[in-house]
Design a protein around this motif. Structure first.
Motif, mmCIF file in Angstrom:
data_model
loop_
_atom_site.group_PDB
_atom_site.id
_atom_site.type_symbol
_atom_site.label_atom_id
_atom_site.label_comp_id
_atom_site.label_asym_id
_atom_site.label_seq_id
_atom_site.Cartn_x
_atom_site.Cartn_y
_atom_site.Cartn_z
ATOM 1 N N CYS A 397 0.864 -1.189 0.000
ATOM 2 C CA CYS A 397 0.000 0.000 0.000
ATOM 3 C C CYS A 397 0.897 1.235 0.000
ATOM 4 O O CYS A 397 1.591 1.506 0.991
ATOM 5 C CB CYS A 397 -0.922 -0.001 1.219
ATOM 6 S SG CYS A 397 -2.152 -1.327 1.204
ATOM 7 N N TYR A 398 0.890 1.970 -1.093
ATOM 8 C CA TYR A 398 1.779 3.115 -1.259
ATOM 9 C C TYR A 398 1.164 4.369 -0.623
ATOM 10 O O TYR A 398 -0.054 4.547 -0.628
ATOM 11 C CB TYR A 398 2.073 3.349 -2.730
ATOM 12 C CG TYR A 398 2.968 2.290 -3.311
ATOM 13 C CD1 TYR A 398 4.341 2.439 -3.296
ATOM 14 C CD2 TYR A 398 2.436 1.111 -3.844
ATOM 15 C CE1 TYR A 398 5.173 1.456 -3.806
ATOM 16 C CE2 TYR A 398 3.260 0.125 -4.352
ATOM 17 C CZ TYR A 398 4.622 0.301 -4.330
ATOM 18 O OH TYR A 398 5.437 -0.678 -4.823
ATOM 19 N N PRO A 399 2.012 5.248 -0.116
ATOM 20 C CA PRO A 399 1.524 6.429 0.609
ATOM 21 C C PRO A 399 1.147 7.605 -0.293
ATOM 22 O O PRO A 399 1.339 8.750 0.097
ATOM 23 C CB PRO A 399 2.715 6.777 1.499
ATOM 24 C CG PRO A 399 3.901 6.358 0.710
ATOM 25 C CD PRO A 399 3.479 5.126 -0.037
ATOM 26 N N GLU A 421 -4.491 8.051 -16.552
ATOM 27 C CA GLU A 421 -4.914 9.126 -17.443
ATOM 28 C C GLU A 421 -3.739 9.834 -18.106
ATOM 29 O O GLU A 421 -3.930 10.828 -18.800
ATOM 30 C CB GLU A 421 -5.743 10.158 -16.663
ATOM 31 C CG GLU A 421 -7.012 9.585 -16.055
ATOM 32 C CD GLU A 421 -7.773 10.624 -15.248
ATOM 33 O OE1 GLU A 421 -7.262 11.752 -15.119
ATOM 34 O OE2 GLU A 421 -8.874 10.308 -14.766
ATOM 35 N N ASN A 422 -2.536 9.359 -17.911
ATOM 36 C CA ASN A 422 -1.363 10.049 -18.429
ATOM 37 C C ASN A 422 -0.459 9.083 -19.176
ATOM 38 O O ASN A 422 -0.492 7.854 -18.963
ATOM 39 C CB ASN A 422 -0.573 10.710 -17.293
ATOM 40 C CG ASN A 422 -1.399 11.733 -16.543
ATOM 41 O OD1 ASN A 422 -1.908 12.673 -17.140
ATOM 42 N ND2 ASN A 422 -1.541 11.546 -15.242
ATOM 43 N N LYS A 423 0.373 9.661 -20.057
ATOM 44 C CA LYS A 423 1.374 8.904 -20.781
ATOM 45 C C LYS A 423 2.697 9.656 -20.708
ATOM 46 O O LYS A 423 2.724 10.882 -20.629
ATOM 47 C CB LYS A 423 0.956 8.698 -22.240
ATOM 48 C CG LYS A 423 -0.276 7.817 -22.412
ATOM 49 C CD LYS A 423 -0.599 7.609 -23.883
ATOM 50 C CE LYS A 423 -1.813 6.703 -24.044
ATOM 51 N NZ LYS A 423 -2.150 6.470 -25.475
ATOM 52 N N ASN A 435 2.628 10.035 -8.916
ATOM 53 C CA ASN A 435 1.654 10.538 -7.958
ATOM 54 C C ASN A 435 0.349 9.791 -8.170
ATOM 55 O O ASN A 435 -0.260 9.852 -9.245
ATOM 56 C CB ASN A 435 1.440 12.039 -8.139
ATOM 57 C CG ASN A 435 2.657 12.843 -7.734
ATOM 58 O OD1 ASN A 435 3.281 12.562 -6.717
ATOM 59 N ND2 ASN A 435 3.016 13.834 -8.534
ATOM 60 N N MET A 436 -0.094 9.089 -7.151
ATOM 61 C CA MET A 436 -1.276 8.231 -7.259
ATOM 62 C C MET A 436 -2.499 9.009 -6.787
ATOM 63 O O MET A 436 -2.761 9.120 -5.583
ATOM 64 C CB MET A 436 -1.068 6.955 -6.447
ATOM 65 C CG MET A 436 0.183 6.168 -6.849
ATOM 66 S SD MET A 436 0.489 4.707 -5.838
ATOM 67 C CE MET A 436 -0.927 3.702 -6.282
ATOM 68 N N LYS A 462 -1.831 -0.035 -5.595
ATOM 69 C CA LYS A 462 -2.858 0.549 -4.741
ATOM 70 C C LYS A 462 -2.188 1.455 -3.720
ATOM 71 O O LYS A 462 -1.039 1.233 -3.336
ATOM 72 C CB LYS A 462 -3.668 -0.531 -4.039
ATOM 73 C CG LYS A 462 -2.841 -1.502 -3.199
ATOM 74 C CD LYS A 462 -3.680 -2.634 -2.647
ATOM 75 C CE LYS A 462 -2.829 -3.628 -1.836
ATOM 76 N NZ LYS A 462 -3.650 -4.736 -1.304
ATOM 77 N N ARG A 463 -2.922 2.438 -3.322
ATOM 78 C CA ARG A 463 -2.360 3.381 -2.358
ATOM 79 C C ARG A 463 -3.195 3.410 -1.092
ATOM 80 O O ARG A 463 -4.346 2.933 -1.050
ATOM 81 C CB ARG A 463 -2.276 4.784 -2.951
ATOM 82 C CG ARG A 463 -3.600 5.422 -3.261
ATOM 83 C CD ARG A 463 -3.473 6.935 -3.301
ATOM 84 N NE ARG A 463 -4.650 7.584 -3.839
ATOM 85 C CZ ARG A 463 -5.776 7.776 -3.162
ATOM 86 N NH1 ARG A 463 -5.884 7.334 -1.930
ATOM 87 N NH2 ARG A 463 -6.796 8.400 -3.731
#
Length: 722
Positions: A397-399, A421-423, A435-436, A462-463
């Protein structure tokens, strides 16, 4: 024993000896009994073995100091008695005292000292070129450092010399010399310097004078093998030690026509879009020529050398082919990486391993035996299929931020990152900080290296839940009650508030009550039912509960007379910075110790509102009584009256200090008939002798202090009625 007889002629029971040797004793009694015994006294005389007391050496020399062997203990010390060794042997290389103590097995001690002087010697560096190309003279300079100048700078203590009479030195000075060589060759120059202490330092400087190589060559036609080969002739000037670096750009040396004059037969090579040149660099004992490049004129290669594929990924199958541009009958020989030889015009080769591969084709005319050959060093390039491998753990679980790292990065890796949503694409993206924003982040990575594209790697991270909490005011006054609210943009999040009691309260808000002062931590646990991740947010010292001020005051006169109603308020408040007074009569003040005058009779409630620097407040109130200052005295009294109040006389006043009061009664002749110092002892019409005073007018005088300490004098007349 009755007597003792020693070999020294002594007759005492105990003797002292100071020489080594055999001693005997005879002891006897008066009865004729005699005993005899002997003892050998050995005197141990250890010596250190240090032969010299003083020694002098030149740096970096050192002295080998060795004590005699077979001692039980060795102690080497310096002039400050610091122990520097306990071995029998030491190397001494510093100026100072070397004190040696030896102890033998009888505990006998010997000591000796060597005083060593190490004279300083400077560092000397000869500056100049060791290799002189094409010239016969040069200049050298000397750099001297490491010691004070007076150690080495005095007349006649330096010299220059060489190992050959063919090397001439001139303009010799302490710091420079001119050098000229009569012949080319390798030489050695010596610089000798003697210090003021007689220490000699010799520095050797090897130097080479060598001719500069002259680079030149010509490419000539080979009349007998036109289209097959050319003649390469070196026309420059070099010594026998020269080394040649030829670059034929794929052509090969076919034969050596004249080794002494350096004449070679080279191939014309394969037909290409542009004719590559021939390049030569000469290294003649360190003297390097300029790079000489010449075009291959009148080139007429007679064959082609081709491959249908020259680059591949992983596995590669290549069809090699060749075509003659003339009608000559030739043999074809392919050589691959100097190991595989194929004698046919066209060939299909399979490459199972990655790497760069050489190919050479040689053709030989079956009639004239003329040969032509061409080599392409990296004709075939097989690159590995890149593997995209991302480090992050999908179970972690990422912060809110994840560091994505491709483990198989090389400088030529081109990246194609795809997120929710980014490439992101380009070189140098082996490490990406993601950045999640969403609870789940879908990641896809494809890499390309040398035109080879990897299989994409896909993973989902997952964060931890993103959340915060807030309240209306993070500062309050003791005791402080407040409500804290949780906020998040994530869905399906449960909250647990960390408190001192279990179970923790749950929900989007929690009510806190803090009776004590200080800073308090607030913690909130959030659990995402969507990702299964939890996180705790701690805000240390977030809530600050301030101590309330203490409001208190007193007045100089809680009861005051109307004609002296200037009341001073004495402030005893603590931990306050702002003060607001309400005197109870409609007047206010903001002073610390105000003074207020009451203008009317009555009782007033004075209030103090004290406020701290943090806005915390406390109040205190006090009752103040303003009374009249008029003295009421009756003008007549009758001791035998049926009304008790009319039976005695006492001036009636409010605000009289009962401790400082005096009343005197005088008759009409001025005689004092009564005196009292107490408000509770009125005149009952009796004289001082106890008899009744006659009816008539009497004068009274009262001297007293009021409750505010002001002296007052009152007088009047009173009628005594019988």
């Amino acid at each position: 024993f009755d007597y003792y007889k020693w070999s020294t002629l002594a007759t005492a029971q105990t003797i002292t000896v100071n020489e080594e040797g055999l001693y005997w004793l005879e002891a006897g009694t008066q009865d004729g009994c005699v005993l005899r015994d002997t003892v050998f006294v050995l005197e141990s005389k250890p010596v250190t073995g240090l032969d010299e007391r003083f020694a002098e050496i030149c740096y970096p020399q050192k002295v080998f100091l060795q004590a005699d062997e077979d001692y039980e203990k060795y102690i080497w010390q310096n002039e400050t008695d610091e122990i520097i060794s306990t071995d029998s042997i030491i190397w001494a290389n510093k100026t100072g005292e070397y004190r040696l103590t030896v102890v033998d097995n009888f505990r006998c001690i010997a000591r000796d000292t060597l005083v060593l002087t190490v004279f300083p010697v400077p560092e000397i560096e000869i500056l100049g070129n060791h290799l002189i190309c094409g010239e016969t003279s040069t200049q050298l300079s000397v750099n001297i450092s490491g010691t004070p100048e007076n150690i080495w700078n005095f007349p006649g203590n330096f010299s220059w010399s060489t190992n050959s009479s063919d090397l001439v030195l001139s303009d010799e000075s302490r710091f420079s010399v001119n050098v000229e060589a009569r012949k080319w060759g390798d030489y050695e120059i010596l610089y000798r310097l003697t210090t003021i202490d007689g220490c000699e330092k010799v520095v050797k400087f090897p130097i080479r004078f060598h001719p500069q190589p002259e680079n030149d060559f010509v490419i000539e036609d080979d009349p007998g093998c036109n289209g097959y080969s050319k003649i390469l002739r070196f026309t420059g000037k070099v010594t026998e030690a020269a080394k040649f670096e030829w670059d034929l750009n794929g052509r090969v040396f076919l034969d050596t026509l004249d080794l002494q004059n350096r004449v070679y037969l080279i191939s014309e090579g394969a037909r290409q879009y542009t004719t590559p040149p021939v390049t030569l660099i000469i290294n003649d004992k360190g003297c390097v020529s300029d790079t000489l490049t010449k075009q291959f004129v009148n080139a007429n290669p007679n064959f082609t050398m081709e491959a249908d594929k020259t680059r591949g990924c992983g596995l590669l199958t290549v069809n090699f082919s060749s075509r003659m541009l003339t009608s000559d009958d030739v043999d074809f020989v392919w050589t691959f990486d100097d190991t595989e030889i194929v004698r046919q015009q066209n060939y299909t080769k399979h490459y199972a391993d990655t790497g760069f591969y050489m190919a050479n084709l040689t053709i030989t005319n079956r009639v004239s035996s003329c040969r032509n050959s061409f080599t392409i060093d990296s004709m075939i390039m097989v690159f590995p299929v890149p593997i995209a491998e991302v480090i992050p753990d999908t179970d972690f679980c990422y912060p809110g931020k994840a560091l994505l790292v491709n483990k198989n990065h090389i400088d030529s890796t081109f990246y194609y990152w795809e997120f929710n949503e980014n490439k992101l694409s380009g070189f140098g993206y082996d490490t990406v900080a993601l950045n999640m924003d969403d609870p789940f982040e879908n990641i896809k990575l494809t890499v390309s290296e040398y035109g080879c594209i990897s299989n994409p790697v896909e993973l989902q991270l997952k964060r931890k839940p993103k959340f915060d909490f807030y309240t209306g005011n993070v500062e309050g006054c003791q005791p402080y009650s407040f409500e804290v609210f949780a906020e998040t943009k994530d869905d399906f999040v449960d909250f647990s508030w960390v408190t001192d009691s279990l179970p923790y309260p749950t929900g989007v808000s929690n009510l806190y009550y803090l009776p004590d002062t200080g800073r308090f931590d607030i913690s909130l646990i959030a659990f995402s039912n969507e990702t299964g991740c939890a996180d705790t947010l701690l805000k240390p010292g977030w809530i600050w509960v301030h101590r309330n001020p203490f409001a208190s005051f007193e007045v100089d006169y809680p009861v005051a007379l109307i004609d002296n109603a200037n009341i001073r308020f004495i402030n005893y408040s603590e931990r306050a910075v702002n003060y607001s007074w309400d005197f109870g009569d409609g007047e206010t003040s903001q002073e610390f110790d105000p003074v207020h005058t009451y203008n009317e009779l009555g009782k007033y409630t004075a209030r103090l509102f004290a406020e701290s620097a943090h806005g915390c407040a406390d109040t205190f109130e006090l009752m103040i009584n303003i009374i009249p200052s008029i003295v009421y005295a009756p003008n007549a009294f009758r001791p035998d009256s049926n009304i008790p109040e009319n039976q005695t006389f006492m001036p009636v006043g409010v605000g009289v200090d009962p401790v400082r009061f005096n009343l005197k009664i005088f008759n009409r002749w001025g005689e004092m008939v009564f005196e009292t110092n107490s408000l509770n002892t009125p005149w009952d019409g009796t004289l001082k002798n106890g008899k009744e005073a006659p009816q008539g007018n009497y004068v009274w005088i009262s001297k007293y202090y009021d409750i505010q300490g002001i002296e007052r004098n009152e007088k009047g007349q009173v009628l005594l009625i019988r």
